[in-house]
Write a protein that holds these residues in place. Structure first.
Motif, short mmCIF file in Angstrom:
data_model
loop_
_atom_site.label_atom_id
_atom_site.label_comp_id
_atom_site.label_asym_id
_atom_site.label_seq_id
_atom_site.Cartn_x
_atom_site.Cartn_y
_atom_site.Cartn_z
N GLY A 76 -9.31 42.00 -27.50
CA GLY A 76 -10.25 43.06 -27.17
C GLY A 76 -9.74 44.09 -26.20
O GLY A 76 -10.21 45.24 -26.20
N THR A 107 -17.42 42.93 -39.58
CA THR A 107 -18.03 41.88 -38.76
C THR A 107 -19.11 41.14 -39.53
O THR A 107 -19.18 39.90 -39.51
CB THR A 107 -18.64 42.49 -37.49
N TRP A 164 -10.69 43.86 -32.89
CA TRP A 164 -12.02 43.85 -32.30
C TRP A 164 -12.91 42.78 -32.93
O TRP A 164 -13.71 42.15 -32.23
CB TRP A 164 -12.68 45.21 -32.44
N MET A 168 -14.73 39.74 -30.97
CA MET A 168 -16.16 39.41 -31.05
C MET A 168 -16.38 37.95 -31.41
O MET A 168 -17.31 37.31 -30.92
CB MET A 168 -16.84 40.33 -32.07
N ARG A 172 -18.32 35.29 -29.14
CA ARG A 172 -19.38 34.43 -29.68
C ARG A 172 -19.13 32.97 -29.32
O ARG A 172 -20.06 32.22 -29.01
CB ARG A 172 -19.45 34.61 -31.20
N TYR A 235 -21.12 46.65 -23.44
CA TYR A 235 -21.00 46.07 -24.78
C TYR A 235 -21.32 44.57 -24.75
O TYR A 235 -22.07 44.07 -25.60
CB TYR A 235 -19.59 46.29 -25.31
N ASN A 236 -20.80 43.86 -23.78
CA ASN A 236 -21.06 42.43 -23.69
C ASN A 236 -22.49 42.13 -23.29
O ASN A 236 -23.08 41.15 -23.74
CB ASN A 236 -20.09 41.78 -22.70
N LEU A 239 -24.33 42.46 -26.48
CA LEU A 239 -24.06 41.30 -27.32
C LEU A 239 -25.02 40.16 -27.00
O LEU A 239 -25.56 39.51 -27.90
CB LEU A 239 -22.62 40.83 -27.12
N PRO A 244 -24.05 39.90 -32.21
CA PRO A 244 -22.84 40.63 -32.59
C PRO A 244 -23.03 41.64 -33.71
O PRO A 244 -22.44 42.71 -33.70
CB PRO A 244 -21.86 39.52 -32.99
N THR A 247 -24.95 44.78 -32.46
CA THR A 247 -24.13 45.49 -31.48
C THR A 247 -22.99 46.22 -32.17
O THR A 247 -22.71 47.38 -31.89
CB THR A 247 -23.57 44.51 -30.44
N ALA A 248 -22.32 45.53 -33.10
CA ALA A 248 -21.20 46.15 -33.81
C ALA A 248 -21.65 47.33 -34.66
O ALA A 248 -20.93 48.33 -34.80
CB ALA A 248 -20.50 45.12 -34.69
#
Length: 296
Positions: A76, A107, A164, A168, A172, A235-236, A239, A244, A247-248
């Motif tokens: 990442g 994703t 990326w 992710m 997770r 971003y986290n 999440l 995920p 968010t993605a």
């Protein structure tokens, strides 16, 4: 979706769009791996100042999660940015943005194949629509001709997307076990250590010529604080709030944000086709991110 999650995602999209525009300008002065190293060095210094004490207090927990921290740092933080800046050397920032916006589809596919996550027909339709709208933006109303706009450097975006998605998946698997803010210190440190030999090899093999003037230094500082630190935190946080896939999917807005920021900062004109494509992207993203019933 909560207001807080929406705010986090908006910050992420704006900073990631700024990363593409500023990164494109920065690659004129610095080679991509060297730029990635400089950016992560700034981020490491920042998180060390902010969270160094917390990391030291929780060093035993962090040491036990060394494998997780290494996986997330390399995918990442190091590889994603290195491949992205490599792409920006030969591809336009908007073109890179539309390819990067395919992350949600990849994703979702990975989640469906390996984690049996059911997205439902409506959400899948939203992913397809947003991707189509993003392609419409880049090609100025001719999405079927997107292949004609691709360059050799665009292949690097495929590596960025893969990096990326792997990041992710690592998030997770492990994020809930790791103190988030304290973990940024070893993660950025690992990313710097990973990029140092790559940057040295880049400068040695390619015999690159670069300079770090005031403008270049300002871009490196922005890239190190904004996209590297603030966007990653947001971003986290998103999440953890919405998962995920949702968010993605917000990354589908990257072409739109990049187009608007390009107009504001660089004076790039916006056409009617781009406006139509932007509307399609927004509708598609809404189908995926809003709390709609799942398809059967």
């Amino acid at each position: 979706m909560t207001v807080r999650a929406i705010l986090y995602l908006c910050i992420v999209v704006l900073l990631f769009a700024g990363n593409l525009l500023v990164g494109k300008l920065a690659t004129a002065s610095l080679p991509p791996l060297t730029l990635s190293l400089a950016r992560m060095l700034v981020a490491f210094i920042a998180v060390l100042a902010l969270f160094g004490r917390a990391a030291w207090r929780q060093r035993d927990v962090l040491r036990r999660q060394a494998k997780a921290l290494t996986a997330m740092a390399i995918t990442g933080m190091a590889l994603f940015n290195a491949t992205l800046y490599s792409a920006l050397q030969t591809s336009e920032s908007t073109n890179v943005a539309v390819l990067e916006s395919m992350i949600p589809a990849v994703t979702a596919l990975v989640m469906a194949l390996f984690f049996r996550e059911r997205l439902g027909g409506v959400k899948w339709a939203g992913i397809v629509m947003s991707a189509f709208g993003a392609a419409w933006v880049v090609t100025d109303g001719e999405p079927l001709g997107i292949l004609h706009h691709l360059r050799v450097g665009d292949a690097f975006v495929g590596g960025a997307v893969a990096s990326w998605v792997l990041y992710m998946l690592a998030v997770r698997q492990w994020l809930g076990r790791i103190p988030f803010y304290a973990s940024l210190v070893p993660m950025t440190g690992i990313a710097v250590a990973f990029l140092v030999p790559l940057a040295l090899l880049e400068n040695w093999l390619l015999d690159t010529v670069w300079h770090l003037d005031g403008a270049s230094l300002a871009t490196v500082l922005y890239l190190g604080i904004g996209p590297s630190l603030v966007a990653l935190v947001c971003y986290n946080r998103a999440l953890l709030l919405v998962g995920p896939s949702r968010t993605a999917t917000s990354l589908n807005l990257l072409p739109v944000a990049t187009m608007l920021l390009g107009y504001w900062l660089l004076g790039t004109p916006i056409t009617l086709s781009q406006m139509v494509g932007a509307a399609v992207v927004i509708v598609g993203v809404s189908l995926v991110t809003l709390n709609l019933p799942r398809g059967r």
